[in-house]
Design a protein around this motif. Sequence first.
Motif, PDB file in Angstrom:
ATOM      1  N   THR A  62     -61.532  16.793 -19.918  1.00  0.00           N
ATOM      2  CA  THR A  62     -60.141  17.097 -20.288  1.00  0.00           C
ATOM      3  C   THR A  62     -59.131  16.219 -19.967  1.00  0.00           C
ATOM      4  OG1 THR A  62     -58.541  18.977 -20.902  1.00  0.00           O
ATOM      5  CG2 THR A  62     -59.830  18.803 -18.699  1.00  0.00           C
ATOM      6  N   SER A  63     -58.053  16.241 -20.676  1.00  0.00           N
ATOM      7  CA  SER A  63     -56.984  15.480 -20.126  1.00  0.00           C
ATOM      8  C   SER A  63     -55.747  16.280 -19.613  1.00  0.00           C
ATOM      9  CB  SER A  63     -56.231  14.648 -21.102  1.00  0.00           C
ATOM     10  OG  SER A  63     -55.953  15.264 -22.240  1.00  0.00           O
ATOM     11  N   SER A  64     -56.116  17.644 -19.761  1.00  0.00           N
ATOM     12  CA  SER A  64     -55.138  18.624 -19.266  1.00  0.00           C
ATOM     13  C   SER A  64     -55.469  18.883 -18.001  1.00  0.00           C
ATOM     14  CB  SER A  64     -55.065  19.690 -20.131  1.00  0.00           C
ATOM     15  OG  SER A  64     -56.064  20.655 -20.119  1.00  0.00           O
TER      16      SER A  64
END
Length: 102
Positions: free
Chosen positions: A37-39
Motif C-alpha cells: 500500500t502507499s498509505s
Amino acid sequence: MASLSLEEMEEDSIQLGVESVDNEISYANCFVGMFRTSSVVHFQAIRSTLANVWYRIGGVSISDLENGQFLFRFYCQVDVDRVERNGSWNFNSHLLVLNHLI
C-alpha cells in the motif's frame, strides 16, 4: 537528543534472532513482512489485530523495522506453520507480504 542512550531498550523492539545451543542465531520462526500500500499503516493497530487473529499458541512479537517493514517472531513452530498454511494475509484491505527467514 542528548538524553538518548544506546543502553535503553524500546518497548516495541525485540532481539533479532534466538541463540541456539551452539550460540548461532536462528531466524527459523521469524518473518519479515510488508504491506502493499502507499498509505500509512499504523503499527499499534497491526500489532494488536494480527496478534489476536493469528491465535498463537507460543506467542508472537511484532516489531516495526521502519521503512514499511515489520518483523514477526513466533515462539512455537505450530504457529509458524499455521501462518504459512493459512495465508494470504491482509490488514484493512492491504495485502501483507511475508518472507520466512530461514
